[in-house]
Write a protein that holds these residues in place. Structure first.
Motif, short mmCIF file in Angstrom:
data_model
loop_
_atom_site.label_atom_id
_atom_site.label_comp_id
_atom_site.label_asym_id
_atom_site.label_seq_id
_atom_site.Cartn_x
_atom_site.Cartn_y
_atom_site.Cartn_z
N LYS A 39 0.85 -1.09 0.05
CA LYS A 39 0.07 -0.05 -0.05
C LYS A 39 0.92 1.12 -0.05
CE LYS A 39 -3.96 2.23 0.09
NZ LYS A 39 -3.46 3.35 -0.54
N VAL B 16 -8.36 -7.51 -0.58
CA VAL B 16 -8.76 -5.95 -1.08
C VAL B 16 -10.06 -6.25 -1.91
CG1 VAL B 16 -8.15 -4.09 -2.74
CG2 VAL B 16 -6.48 -5.26 -1.17
N THR B 19 -13.81 -5.27 -0.92
CA THR B 19 -13.80 -4.50 0.39
C THR B 19 -14.67 -3.22 0.05
OG1 THR B 19 -11.60 -5.19 0.81
CG2 THR B 19 -12.30 -3.01 1.90
N VAL B 21 -16.29 0.72 -0.08
CA VAL B 21 -15.55 1.78 -0.38
C VAL B 21 -16.48 3.00 0.13
CG1 VAL B 21 -14.74 3.46 -2.28
CG2 VAL B 21 -14.16 1.11 -2.23
N LEU B 69 -6.67 5.36 -2.34
CA LEU B 69 -7.49 4.64 -1.24
C LEU B 69 -7.04 4.73 0.20
CD1 LEU B 69 -8.52 3.99 -4.15
CD2 LEU B 69 -9.22 1.55 -3.16
N ASP B 70 -7.88 5.14 1.00
CA ASP B 70 -6.99 5.37 2.42
C ASP B 70 -8.00 4.08 3.32
OD1 ASP B 70 -5.22 6.96 2.43
OD2 ASP B 70 -6.60 8.73 2.51
N TYR B 71 -7.31 3.18 3.76
CA TYR B 71 -8.03 2.19 4.63
C TYR B 71 -8.37 2.92 5.75
CZ TYR B 71 -9.61 -2.06 6.63
OH TYR B 71 -10.62 -2.95 7.03
N TYR B 78 -12.24 1.23 2.45
CA TYR B 78 -11.39 2.08 1.83
C TYR B 78 -12.19 3.47 1.76
CZ TYR B 78 -7.97 -1.27 0.76
OH TYR B 78 -7.09 -2.42 0.96
#
Lengths: 122, 122
Positions: A39, B16, B19, B21, B69-71, B78
């Motif tokens: 990431k 991923v 997941t 969003v 994309l920030d988890y 995300y």
């Protein structure tokens, strides 16, 4: 490695998973268990190869730099241009170790890229 | 972006996929349909986001640079730090177009990275 504007190398991660892997002798040695993504750097860290039945390594997985895998349309799988012996001696870890992200990860990456002699500019 | 030796950002591609969003308002807008990998450069090209039901775009997928994309552990998904309106106007393609590798791919990548204003050094 750089990409041309109109390069031809896009592949869906879901299509990579499960793909057969062959050694330089053309023997099927296993499959791609999963792809480990980074990431932080946006790089594909490596493919985690499962040699399970073939090399009898049970739950150990082999982190192989993505660039080492050559797709062979003839075989319908990836070729790792190395002997079975070379691959048997390669670094192998549990899937947990490959993704536990506790800071030991840099070491695993280093061992893998060093073993397969892949230059890493990131 | 560069990685520290002991970084903490490894993730399995298979984890991923699927997941959820969210947009900047915290609304769930869709999911990660798949991750598009670039064999040639070893980079993660982008995540293909499916907004299907939400934005009513049917079979179109949105190529979003991976770094966008920030988890969010809280949300378990995300976050794309953009408004619903911004995302609705984003480049979208069929999955075939996203992976057909006919040379048009460089254009899709360029449009995506330009739209999301992500610098690409590869």
């Amino acid at each position: 490695m750089t990409t041309a504007s109109g390069h031809t190398s896009a592949i869906l991660a879901s299509r990579v998973k499960g793909t057969a892997v062959y050694n330089s002798a053309g023997d099927k040695i296993g499959h791609v268990e999963d792809v480990v993504l980074d990431k932080q750097s946006d790089h594909i860290m490596f493919a985690a190869l499962g040699f399970g039945g073939v090399l009898g390594m049970g739950e150990k997985y082999y982190p192989v730099p993505w660039s080492v895998l050559d797709y062979s349309p003839d075989k319908g799988g990836y070729v790792v241009p190395m002997s079975k012996q070379t691959l048997e001696k390669a670094p192998a870890y549990s899937m947990d170790d490959l993704t536990k992200n506790d800071g030991s990860f840099g070491d695993i990456r280093e061992k893998s890229y060093t073993y397969y002699n892949v230059k890493r500019d990131w």
